[in-house]
Design a protein around this motif. Structure first.
Motif, PDB file in Angstrom:
ATOM      1  N   UNK A   1       0.810  -1.184  -0.080  1.00  0.00           N
ATOM      2  CA  UNK A   1      -0.188   0.109  -0.007  1.00  0.00           C
ATOM      3  C   UNK A   1       0.891   1.298  -0.119  1.00  0.00           C
ATOM      4  N   UNK A   2       0.586   2.187  -0.924  1.00  0.00           N
ATOM      5  CA  UNK A   2       1.183   3.355  -0.910  1.00  0.00           C
ATOM      6  C   UNK A   2       0.517   4.510  -0.052  1.00  0.00           C
ATOM      7  N   UNK A   3       0.921   5.045   0.746  1.00  0.00           N
ATOM      8  CA  UNK A   3       0.217   6.014   1.569  1.00  0.00           C
ATOM      9  C   UNK A   3       1.137   7.181   2.069  1.00  0.00           C
ATOM     10  N   UNK A   4       0.347   8.180   2.704  1.00  0.00           N
ATOM     11  CA  UNK A   4       1.014   9.437   3.231  1.00  0.00           C
ATOM     12  C   UNK A   4       1.586   9.042   4.873  1.00  0.00           C
ATOM     13  N   UNK A   5       2.632   9.612   5.174  1.00  0.00           N
ATOM     14  CA  UNK A   5       3.302   9.295   6.568  1.00  0.00           C
ATOM     15  C   UNK A   5       4.177  10.529   6.841  1.00  0.00           C
TER      16      UNK A   5
ATOM     17  N   UNK B   1       4.161   2.947  15.560  1.00  0.00           N
ATOM     18  CA  UNK B   1       4.147   4.002  14.378  1.00  0.00           C
ATOM     19  C   UNK B   1       2.914   4.368  13.763  1.00  0.00           C
ATOM     20  N   UNK B   2       2.335   5.221  14.378  1.00  0.00           N
ATOM     21  CA  UNK B   2       0.796   5.900  13.968  1.00  0.00           C
ATOM     22  C   UNK B   2       0.791   7.171  13.250  1.00  0.00           C
ATOM     23  N   UNK B   3       2.139   7.618  13.194  1.00  0.00           N
ATOM     24  CA  UNK B   3       1.954   8.957  12.152  1.00  0.00           C
ATOM     25  C   UNK B   3       1.901   8.235  10.764  1.00  0.00           C
TER      26      UNK B   3
END
Length: 352
Positions: A8-12, A144-146
């Motif tokens: 999955x590609x997502x923002x972090x 790691x929730x950010x």
């Protein structure tokens, strides 16, 4: 289209170096391996421990994705996971519960050996599920929730009520549980007692709530920011004091407020060694109990007179409020029933 088994590609929010700002970038989150769970994050709190990691006060490996108190929904699970299923609303836990190690089996233990005690920043197989343009990113406290998606071990996730508001219950993952449990479980505050809470941030206010729930008669909030006093009193503090208003040490001030007796229970919820010793010195010299709740900088050391404990004071630490969150598991019967989050020694029912 299902994303199970796919990257999955997502923002972090990634921190590349100590004391450097966050960078919002697109990362890749690998599928969960055996006994792992991939979670879509719905809400995340910001804890002082995250700031400790950012500033270097707390040792972490960079580059890293910080954050450790959140609520989300299970996107997919790895082989062998039976405690949760896709679609379940959950809380990731920085204090996991394997249910098998000596600490988990001990009635007073909650610091499971499955936790990232060495701050490796990696999963249990020595790798990470996060990458940025092929570069490995480290995890923080196993959660790691950010990030929009994270991967945790199955021992570090617990199912909650589907109706629970994510923006509120995310604080159970650290802030609320840490403070409330420090009063209820660590100190075991008694009805009619007097308490002092050093530090009135989110965790400190939760400590105040725990003292009130336990039936403390007096709850004295201590902070150098007077703007926090109204909220502290709303949460249960009976009075508040600002150390900057006095020329003598705050422990002497508290002794004066308690007719020279000292408080029955004191809580340091800041993470400073000077306030830790002040909190200890403020409680009754014989039967007083002081609890260290705030996370101190990794390299800090403390010096104190042994007479502070020789006369009978108790000084103890508390991680995650010494809550033993039951390891969720599946019961086989006519129907499969998923066990959900429970707190030991508590009347807290935020997550049913």
């Amino acid at each position: 289209m299902s994303t199970a088994g796919k990257v999955i590609k997502c923002k972090a929010a990634v921190v590349w170096e100590v004391k450097k700002p966050f960078s919002i970038v697109e990362i890749e989150v690998a599928p969960p391996k055996a006994h792992e769970v991939r979670i879509k994050i719905l809400a995340s709190g910001v804890c002082r421990s995250d700031d400790h990691g950012l500033s270097g006060a707390m040792y972490v490996k960079f580059p890293v994705i910080l954050g450790h108190e959140a609520a989300g929904v299970v996107e997919s699970v790895g082989e062998g996971v039976t405690c949760v299923k896709p679609g379940d609303k959950v809380i990731p836990l920085f204090a996991p519960q394997c249910g098998e190690c000596s600490t988990c089996k001990h009635p007073r233990g909650n610091l499971c050996k499955m936790g990232d005690l060495t701050a490796s920043g990696l999963m249990h197989d020595g790798t990470s599920r996060f990458t940025y343009k092929g570069q490995q990113l480290h995890t923080f406290l196993g959660t790691s929730t950010f990030t929009e998606y994270t991967v945790v071990h199955e021992s570090a996730v617990v199912k909650i009520d589907a109706a629970a508001p994510a923006e509120k219950v995310c604080l159970i993952g650290c802030g609320f549980s840490t403070g409330y449990g420090a009063a209820i479980n660590s100190a075991k505050v008694e009805h009619g007692s007097t308490c002092a809470v050093f530090g009135l941030g989110g965790v400190g206010l939760s400590t105040v709530m725990g003292c009130k729930a336990a039936g403390a008669t007096r709850i004295i909030g201590v902070d150098i920011n007077k703007d926090k006093f109204p909220k502290a009193k709303e949460m249960g503090a009976t009075e508040c004091v600002n150390p900057l208003d006095f020329k003598k040490p705050i422990n002497e001030v508290l002794y004066g407020l308690t007719d020279g007796e000292g408080v029955d229970y004191s809580f340091e919820v800041i993470g400073r060694t000077d306030t830790m010793t002040a909190a200890l010195a403020s409680c009754h010299m014989n039967y007083g109990t002081s609890v260290v709740v705030g996370v101190p900088p990794s390299a800090s050391e403390i010096t104190f007179s042994p007479l502070l404990i020789f006369t009978g004071r108790t000084w103890k630490g508390s991680i995650f409020g010494v809550f033993a969150v039951s390891w969720c598991f599946k019961v086989q019967g006519e129907e499969e029933e998923y066990k959900t989050m429970t707190f030991a020694s508590s009347d807290c029912h935020i997550a049913k």
